[in-house]
Design an enzyme around this catalytic site. Structure first.
Site, mmCIF file in Angstrom:
data_model
loop_
_atom_site.group_PDB
_atom_site.id
_atom_site.type_symbol
_atom_site.label_atom_id
_atom_site.label_comp_id
_atom_site.label_asym_id
_atom_site.label_seq_id
_atom_site.Cartn_x
_atom_site.Cartn_y
_atom_site.Cartn_z
ATOM 1 N N LYS A 101 47.215 42.568 53.928
ATOM 2 C CA LYS A 101 46.459 42.650 52.675
ATOM 3 C C LYS A 101 45.024 42.214 52.961
ATOM 4 C CE LYS A 101 47.201 41.028 47.914
ATOM 5 N NZ LYS A 101 48.112 40.218 47.056
ATOM 6 N N SER A 118 53.310 39.051 43.385
ATOM 7 C CA SER A 118 52.560 40.059 44.139
ATOM 8 C C SER A 118 53.103 40.389 45.524
ATOM 9 C CB SER A 118 51.096 39.640 44.267
ATOM 10 O OG SER A 118 50.452 39.791 43.032
ATOM 11 N N SER A 171 50.326 42.629 43.604
ATOM 12 C CA SER A 171 49.043 43.102 44.069
ATOM 13 C C SER A 171 49.020 43.512 45.543
ATOM 14 C CB SER A 171 47.974 42.010 43.848
ATOM 15 O OG SER A 171 48.305 40.839 44.588
#
Lengths: 68, 477
Positions: B85, B184, B160
Site C-alpha cells: 500500500k 481496511s 482502504s
C-alpha cells in the site's frame, strides 16, 4: 424548529477551525451526525470519574492471551 | 521459461515459494521477472499499482540470488517479490498515500516495517493503489483511478488497502502490506478473496507509516493463506523503539501454532449486532463456515457481545476526529484537492465536541475489559461475517458520482469491522465462499489481545478443509 445540524457544524468549523463546508456531501454527512449525538445521549452516565484513555493499554495487558 | 510457466510460479503460496527459493529450484530474479510481467499483463484491468520500480527490484533480486549461492543464512522472506500500500515510507522513494496532495512526496526516512521486510529478504516492487489517505472502505480513488476487483472489474475491491487485496488476488505478488483503522485490511481481503490480518492494537510498529488515527491504525499483511500471513506477521511484529506505542510483548512463532488441531476449541458466534440485516447469501456461506469448523472438532457456542451500542458509537468517532485533526490544515488551504467523499467525511469531524472524543477514549479500556470478560470467559475466539452485505459495485458506492444511496451503502460496508478496531482485538479475515455474482464472501476470526497465533490457527485449520483461498479470479490464468 431545531437548527439543522449542518448549520451548527458550519458555525463550529468556521469559528473554531477556519474550515468551510466543501461540498453537499459534507453537509449530508454533517446532518447524519445526529445518529452519533443520539448514541452519546443514550450512553450518558456510564463514564466513570476515574476513566482515562491510558486504561486501554492497561486493559490490553489485563485481558491478553497467556503466552505458551 | 514461457509466460504460462512464469505465471504459475506466482500461484504458489508465499511459504511454498519461499521453500522453492531456499532449495534453489527457482530464483529471486525469475520470480521478480514473473511478477513484473504479470503486472504489465494484468494490471491495466485492475489498476492495483500506483508505481513500480522494476529495475531496482531486479537489482535487489540479483543480490539476493548471489547471497543464496554464497551459502549465507537466508531470511524468512528471501527472494519473494512483494508490493505495498503506497503509504509505507522508504527514504527517497515516492509515497503518494493515494492522494493528489502527496503525489510527489518522498520521505526522508524509512518505515520500520519496510526495513524488517527487506531485512527478511523480500523484494519491494513498488507502491499499490489505495483509498485516498486510507479513508474509504470501497477502493475508490479519484486521483489514480479506482482499483478494480479481479473477480469482476465492475465491483469494489474493498478499501482502504484496495491494491493490496487486488494484487494478491490476481497473483501479482505473494503478499502486501495493508493498514487497518476500521477494516481496511479485512475488507479488501474478504472482498478480493484473500487472507488478511489486523493484529492487536500496538502489535506492529507504525513508525514511518502514513497516519490516519493515532488510536486505531494497524499495520498488517494480505496474503493467499493463513500460513503466509503467519510468516509475514512474524517478520513485522514486535516492539520498535522508534514507535513508543508498540507493545513489548514477545512475538511467538506464529507458524509453529498452525497444527490444524482445533479440537475442543470454543468458538463463539455472536447473537447480537453482527448479523442484523445480513444478506441471506452471506448468512448461508457463514453457516457453512461454522459447519466446517465444527467438523474439525471446534465447539460452536452462541455468545452475546456486551456494550455493542457503546462500541459502535464510540468506535465511530475516534478515527474521524483524529483524521479530521491531522487533515485540518489541508482542509483549510486546499479542500478542492480531496475527493468529494473524503472532504465530505473529514468536514463533520470539526463539529464533534472534544468531550465526546475523550469520552470515547476514556471508556475504551473499561469496555474492552467488560467485553473480554463476557466473551472470552466462555469462548476462545469468536467469528462473524466480515461484511453483512454482498460485494457492492463501484457505482453503487460512488459518492463522488452522486449515486443515490451511496453514502449509506458506503458506511455499511465497514459495520462489522470497525467495532473490532475500537476493541483493539486481533482479527483475521478468511475467504469463505462466493456469492451469486461470483464475488468472494469472507468471515473474520477474533481472539483476545495478542492471540494472533490462535486466530491464525483457526484460519489455517479452516483452510485445510476448504479451497476458497486457492480459487482464482476468472481472468487470472
Amino acid at each position: 424548529m431545531q437548527t439543522p445540524l449542518r448549520e451548527i457544524v458550519a458555525v463550529q468549523a468556521r469559528t473554531w477551525s477556519g474550515i468551510e463546508q466543501p461540498n453537499e456531501a459534507a453537509g449530508i454527512m454533517a446532518d447524519a451526525m445526529s445518529a452519533t449525538i443520539e448514541g452519546f445521549a443514550a450512553l450518558r452516565g456510564q463514564l466513570a470519574f476515574e476513566d482515562e484513555p491510558s486504561s486501554f493499554e492497561a486493559a490490553l495487558q489485563a485481558t491478553k492471551e497467556p503466552q505458551p | 521459461m514461457n509466460a504460462a510457466t512464469k505465471s504459475s510460479l506466482l500461484h504458489l503460496s508465499l511459504t511454498d515459494a519461499a521453500d522453492a527459493l531456499k532449495d534453489g529450484s527457482i530464483t529471486a530474479v525469475e520470480l521478480t521477472t514473473a511478477a513484473l510481467e504479470a503486472f504489465t499483463r494484468v494490471d491495466k484491468a485492475i489498476n492495483s499499482a500506483i508505481w513500480l520500480e522494476g529495475a531496482a527490484a531486479l537489482e535487489a533480486a540479483e543480490m539476493l540470488d548471489k547471497k543464496r549461492k554464497s551459502g549465507a543464512t537466508l531470511g524468512p522472506l528471501h527472494g519473494l517479490p512483494l508490493a505495498h500500500k503506497d503509504m509505507y515510507y522508504k527514504a527517497g522513494k515516492l509515497s503518494t498515500c493515494g492522494s493528489a496532495i502527496r503525489k510527489d512526496f518522498r520521505p526522508s526516512y524509512t518505515a520500520t516495517v519496510m526495513e524488517r521486510l527487506e531485512d527478511a529478504g523480500s523484494v519491494t516492487l513498488g507502491g499499490l493503489n489505495m483509498a485516498e489517505f486510507a479513508q474509504n472502505p470501497t477502493g475508490h480513488n479519484q486521483h489514480y483511478g479506482h482499483c478494480r476487483n479481479p473477480w469482476n472489474p465492475d465491483y469494489c475491491t474493498g478499501g482502504s488497502s484496495s491494491g493490496s487485496g487486488a494484487a494478491v488476488a490476481a497473483r501479482l505478488v505473494y503478499g502486501a502490506l495493508g493498514s487497518d483503522t476500521g477494516g481496511s485490511i479485512r475488507l479488501p481481503a474478504a472482498i478480493c478473496g484473500v487472507t488478511g490480518i489486523k493484529a492487536t492494537q500496538t502489535r506492529v510498529s507504525r513508525h514511518g507509516v502514513m497516519p490516519l488515527s493515532f488510536s486505531a491504525d494497524n499495520v498488517g499483511p494480505l496474503t493467499q493463506t493463513a500460513r503466509d500471513a503467519a510468516r509475514f506477521l512474524g517478520v513485522i511484529a514486535g516492539h520498535d523503539p522508534k514507535d513508543p506505542t508498540s507493545a513489548s510483548e514477545p512475538v511467538p512463532d506464529y507458524e509453529a501454532a498452525l497444527t490444524g488441531d482445533i479440537r475442543g476449541m470454543r468458538i463463539g458466534v455472536p447473537t447480537n449486532y453482527f448479523f442484523d440485516g445480513i444478506d441471506p447469501e452471506v448468512q448461508a456461506a457463514f453457516d457453512t463456515v461454522v459447519a466446517v469448523l465444527q467438523a474439525r472438532g471446534a465447539l460452536i457456542l452462541p455468545v452475546t457481545i456486551p456494550h455493542m451500542d457503546a462500541v459502535s458509537t464510540y468506535g465511530g468517532i475516534v478515527s474521524r476526529v483524529e483524521g479530521g485533526t491531522i487533515h485540518a490544515e489541508w482542509m483549510r488551504q486546499r479542500p478542492q484537492d480531496y475527493a468529494v467523499h473524503l472532504s465530505g467525511r473529514l468536514y463533520p469531524s470539526q463539529g464533534i465536541p472534544g468531550t465526546y472524543y475523550l469520552e470515547a477514549l476514556a471508556r475504551r479500556g473499561a469496555i474492552l475489559k467488560a467485553v473480554a470478560g463476557a466473551v472470552f470467559g466462555v469462548c476462545d475466539a469468536f467469528i462473524t461475517p466480515t461484511l453483512r452485505m454482498k460485494v457492492p459495485t463501484l457505482l453503487a458506492t460512488d459518492i463522488d458520482a452522486g449515486t443515490p444511496g451511496a453514502i449509506e451503502t458506503f458506511q455499511d460496508v465497514s459495520i462489522n469491522t470497525r467495532p473490532i478496531n475500537y476493541l483493539g482485538l486481533p482479527s483475521v479475515s478468511v475467504p469463505g465462499g462466493l456469492d451469486s455474482n461470483g464475488l468472494p464472501i469472507g468471515f473474520q476470526i477474533q481472539g483476545k489481545p495478542f492471540a494472533e497465533a490462535r486466530v491464525l490457527k483457526i484460519a489455517d485449520a479452516y483452510q485445510r478443509d476448504t479451497d476458497w483461498h486457492r480459487r482464482l479470479p476468472p481472468n487470472v490464468s
